[in-house]
Every structure is written in C-alpha cells, then in structure tokens.
Design a protein around this motif. Structure first.
Motif: not given
Length: 127
Positions: A90-109
């Motif tokens: 379960l991820y509990v993320l702030t706005l900057p963390e979500i932005y970073s997570f989007k970048e990580l998952l998008g790059g990996a995909k």
C-alpha cells in the motif's frame, strides 16, 4: 556490474538473476526472469510484481490528477493511497512522490515495450 537481488522485507543484495530496467533518483525497476517478476524499489520498500500487476499499478498512478491534488486546500488531498489487486504494498504518497513514481513507472514501461519490440524484430521468423 553486480545486479541486485531483492527479498521482501530485507535489504537489496546482488545477484545475476536481476536486470535493471529503469532507474531514477527516486527508485528503480528490475526484471527477474527466473521468477517472471518485476521488482519496484520505491519509497524505501520493494514490491515484487507480475507484469500484469505492474501495468495495473501504473494505470492507477496515472489516473491521479496531480493538478487537482495541488490546488485542493483540504488536508485529505495532501496524500494519496495507492494499491492494486495483486500487489501486497500500500503506497501512501505525497504529490512530489506521486510525480516521481509516475516518472519511474512510465520509464520502466517504455523500456519494457522497447525491449519487446526489439525482440520481436530481431527474432521474427520469416514467412
């Protein structure tokens, strides 16, 4: 170069079974062909995911409207809870963390899709 071996609940150790897919300052995604899993190292923890679960997680993260979250002054908009079927994390993320997570998952995909296309072209059987 040593490749990390990940055991949930433990620190990352190195093994030849993992291939680095995509890395940012916030985390990394590795592929384990032996277990047919992707390992997502983000926010201080590691999630071991099937490819289908990884894609569901990416879709869930992409569905978060960052601009709406940023302008909302309510305390409930400071964090977002993210979980998907097949993921024990379960991820509990702030706005900057979500932005970073989007970048990580998008790059990996992107890298996974690129690898898949290259494999199809290189190993295609002539008709």
């Amino acid at each position: 170069m040593n490749q990390p071996e990940v055991k949930l609940g433990e620190a990352i150790q190195f093994s030849a079974d993992l291939q680095e897919i995509f890395v940012t300052d916030a985390g990394a995604v590795y592929q384990c062909d032996k277990q047919n899993r992707l390992l997502v190292n983000f926010a201080g923890s590691v999630a071991k995911l099937k490819v289908e679960t990884f894609l569901r997680l990416k879709k869930a993260v992409d569905s978060i409207d960052l601009s709406t979250m940023a302008v909302n002054t309510g305390r409930c908009s400071d964090y977002e809870l993210i979980t998907v079927f097949g993921c024990e994390k379960l991820y509990v993320l702030t706005l900057p963390e979500i932005y970073s997570f989007k970048e990580l998952l998008g790059g990996a995909k992107f890298v996974l899709q690129l690898n898949s296309m290259l494999h199809e072209r290189l190993f295609a059987q002539p008709a």
